[in-house]
Scaffold this motif. Structure first.
Motif, PDB file in Angstrom:
ATOM      1  N   ALA A  87       0.850  -1.197   0.000  1.00 46.43           N
ATOM      2  CA  ALA A  87       0.000   0.000   0.000  1.00 46.43           C
ATOM      3  C   ALA A  87       0.882   1.243   0.000  1.00 46.43           C
ATOM      4  N   PRO A  88       0.371   2.343  -0.535  1.00 45.51           N
ATOM      5  CA  PRO A  88       1.136   3.581  -0.458  1.00 45.51           C
ATOM      6  C   PRO A  88       1.172   4.062   0.995  1.00 45.51           C
ATOM      7  N   MET A  89       2.337   4.409   1.467  1.00 46.00           N
ATOM      8  CA  MET A  89       2.482   4.886   2.840  1.00 46.00           C
ATOM      9  C   MET A  89       3.135   6.256   2.820  1.00 46.00           C
ATOM     10  N   ILE A  90       2.799   7.065   3.819  1.00 53.02           N
ATOM     11  CA  ILE A  90       3.306   8.422   3.906  1.00 53.02           C
ATOM     12  C   ILE A  90       4.145   8.564   5.172  1.00 53.02           C
ATOM     13  N   PHE A  91       5.317   9.174   5.016  1.00 52.92           N
ATOM     14  CA  PHE A  91       6.295   9.294   6.092  1.00 52.92           C
ATOM     15  C   PHE A  91       6.862  10.713   6.147  1.00 52.92           C
ATOM     16  N   PRO A  92       7.413  11.115   7.302  1.00 52.46           N
ATOM     17  CA  PRO A  92       8.230  12.329   7.305  1.00 52.46           C
ATOM     18  C   PRO A  92       9.466  12.070   6.442  1.00 52.46           C
ATOM     19  N   GLN A  93       9.867  13.037   5.634  1.00 54.17           N
ATOM     20  CA  GLN A  93      11.040  12.838   4.777  1.00 54.17           C
ATOM     21  C   GLN A  93      12.285  12.515   5.596  1.00 54.17           C
ATOM     22  N   SER A  94      12.370  13.055   6.802  1.00 57.17           N
ATOM     23  CA  SER A  94      13.550  12.818   7.645  1.00 57.17           C
ATOM     24  C   SER A  94      13.606  11.399   8.198  1.00 57.17           C
ATOM     25  N   GLU A  95      12.510  10.647   8.087  1.00 54.79           N
ATOM     26  CA  GLU A  95      12.463   9.298   8.651  1.00 54.79           C
ATOM     27  C   GLU A  95      12.419   8.192   7.606  1.00 54.79           C
ATOM     28  N   PHE A  96      12.568   8.556   6.332  1.00 52.93           N
ATOM     29  CA  PHE A  96      12.555   7.539   5.288  1.00 52.93           C
ATOM     30  C   PHE A  96      13.680   7.827   4.307  1.00 52.93           C
ATOM     31  N   LEU A  97      14.541   6.876   4.131  1.00 51.88           N
ATOM     32  CA  LEU A  97      15.669   7.013   3.219  1.00 51.88           C
ATOM     33  C   LEU A  97      15.283   6.483   1.839  1.00 51.88           C
ATOM     34  N   VAL A  98      15.186   7.386   0.873  1.00 52.08           N
ATOM     35  CA  VAL A  98      14.909   6.988  -0.509  1.00 52.08           C
ATOM     36  C   VAL A  98      16.204   6.440  -1.088  1.00 52.08           C
ATOM     37  N   GLY A  99      16.132   5.269  -1.711  1.00 49.12           N
ATOM     38  CA  GLY A  99      17.333   4.622  -2.230  1.00 49.12           C
ATOM     39  C   GLY A  99      17.443   4.673  -3.741  1.00 49.12           C
ATOM     40  N   ASP A 100      18.538   4.152  -4.246  1.00 52.58           N
ATOM     41  CA  ASP A 100      18.784   4.099  -5.691  1.00 52.58           C
ATOM     42  C   ASP A 100      17.747   3.255  -6.423  1.00 52.58           C
ATOM     43  N   SER A 101      17.103   2.352  -5.709  1.00 52.96           N
ATOM     44  CA  SER A 101      16.111   1.480  -6.351  1.00 52.96           C
ATOM     45  C   SER A 101      14.704   2.068  -6.304  1.00 52.96           C
ATOM     46  N   ASP A 102      14.572   3.301  -5.825  1.00 52.43           N
ATOM     47  CA  ASP A 102      13.276   3.973  -5.783  1.00 52.43           C
ATOM     48  C   ASP A 102      13.169   4.977  -6.921  1.00 52.43           C
ATOM     49  N   ILE A 103      11.983   5.039  -7.525  1.00 55.25           N
ATOM     50  CA  ILE A 103      11.721   5.933  -8.653  1.00 55.25           C
ATOM     51  C   ILE A 103      10.683   6.958  -8.219  1.00 55.25           C
ATOM     52  N   LYS A 104      10.965   8.234  -8.459  1.00 55.00           N
ATOM     53  CA  LYS A 104       9.971   9.267  -8.174  1.00 55.00           C
ATOM     54  C   LYS A 104       8.997   9.316  -9.346  1.00 55.00           C
ATOM     55  N   LEU A 105       7.726   9.037  -9.047  1.00 55.21           N
ATOM     56  CA  LEU A 105       6.704   9.004 -10.089  1.00 55.21           C
ATOM     57  C   LEU A 105       6.027  10.358 -10.275  1.00 55.21           C
ATOM     58  N   GLY A 106       6.164  11.229  -9.312  1.00 53.33           N
ATOM     59  CA  GLY A 106       5.526  12.537  -9.383  1.00 53.33           C
ATOM     60  C   GLY A 106       5.219  13.036  -7.992  1.00 53.33           C
ATOM     61  N   GLU A 107       4.250  13.939  -7.913  1.00 56.07           N
ATOM     62  CA  GLU A 107       3.813  14.492  -6.635  1.00 56.07           C
ATOM     63  C   GLU A 107       2.298  14.489  -6.571  1.00 56.07           C
ATOM     64  N   ILE A 108       1.787  14.288  -5.366  1.00 56.09           N
ATOM     65  CA  ILE A 108       0.349  14.433  -5.127  1.00 56.09           C
ATOM     66  C   ILE A 108       0.190  15.292  -3.878  1.00 56.09           C
ATOM     67  N   GLY A 109      -0.636  16.303  -3.978  1.00 58.10           N
ATOM     68  CA  GLY A 109      -0.821  17.203  -2.846  1.00 58.10           C
ATOM     69  C   GLY A 109       0.469  17.875  -2.421  1.00 58.10           C
ATOM     70  N   GLY A 110       1.391  18.048  -3.373  1.00 55.29           N
ATOM     71  CA  GLY A 110       2.676  18.664  -3.048  1.00 55.29           C
ATOM     72  C   GLY A 110       3.660  17.743  -2.355  1.00 55.29           C
ATOM     73  N   ILE A 111       3.333  16.454  -2.305  1.00 54.65           N
ATOM     74  CA  ILE A 111       4.179  15.455  -1.634  1.00 54.65           C
ATOM     75  C   ILE A 111       4.763  14.522  -2.696  1.00 54.65           C
ATOM     76  N   PRO A 112       6.088  14.323  -2.699  1.00 55.34           N
ATOM     77  CA  PRO A 112       6.670  13.402  -3.684  1.00 55.34           C
ATOM     78  C   PRO A 112       6.185  11.967  -3.458  1.00 55.34           C
ATOM     79  N   PHE A 113       6.020  11.247  -4.570  1.00 56.72           N
ATOM     80  CA  PHE A 113       5.558   9.863  -4.528  1.00 56.72           C
ATOM     81  C   PHE A 113       6.619   8.981  -5.171  1.00 56.72           C
ATOM     82  N   TYR A 114       7.151   8.018  -4.404  1.00 56.49           N
ATOM     83  CA  TYR A 114       8.186   7.100  -4.874  1.00 56.49           C
ATOM     84  C   TYR A 114       7.653   5.678  -4.893  1.00 56.49           C
ATOM     85  N   MET A 115       8.197   4.904  -5.805  1.00 56.76           N
ATOM     86  CA  MET A 115       7.866   3.482  -5.884  1.00 56.76           C
ATOM     87  C   MET A 115       9.157   2.708  -6.114  1.00 56.76           C
TER      88      MET A 115
END
Length: 123
Positions: free
Chosen positions: A41-69
């Motif tokens: 499921a899509p989950m929402i986190f504080p940016q400071s508490e989630f490390l986006v890695g090289d295997s994550d792709i930014k698909l866009g933004e919703i509500g001004g919040i970046p969305f990664y998969m």
């Protein structure tokens, strides 16, 4: 078709996002890993508490919040437009919406040939 995007949100999801921004601030991000259980499921986190890695792709933004998969999950979803919705229920264990009584879910629809062509020119 320059308005083609990979991810969008329903009014219900945007409402929950705005509620969460009031409580947690604007520095949030969505992530969908594609793992089992909570990770699917899509989950929402504080940016400071989630490390986006090289295997994550930014698909866009919703509500001004970046969305990664996660890249492996994107392989399955790349031909679909993701629509993030919010419904009554319990969100993921660590996802910020959990105490609200709402949870985020992913709905999808296949892209048309014209939309896929337009996406191929985006980078």
């Amino acid at each position: 078709m320059s308005d083609v995007s990979r991810v969008s949100a329903t009014e219900a999801a945007l409402s929950v996002i705005e509620e969460l921004k009031k409580v947690h601030g604007n520095e949030l991000l969505f992530h969908q890993s594609g793992g089992c259980c909570d990770g699917s499921a899509p989950m929402i986190f504080p940016q400071s508490e989630f490390l986006v890695g090289d295997s994550d792709i930014k698909l866009g933004e919703i509500g001004g919040i970046p969305f990664y998969m996660h890249r492996s999950q994107f392989e399955y979803w790349q031909h679909t437009h993701l629509i993030i919705d919010a419904i009554k229920g319990n969100g993921g264990m660590f996802s910020l919406e959990r105490p609200t009584g709402m949870r985020f879910i992913t709905r999808s629809r296949l892209y048309s040939d014209a939309e896929l062509e337009a996406l191929s020119t985006l980078s």
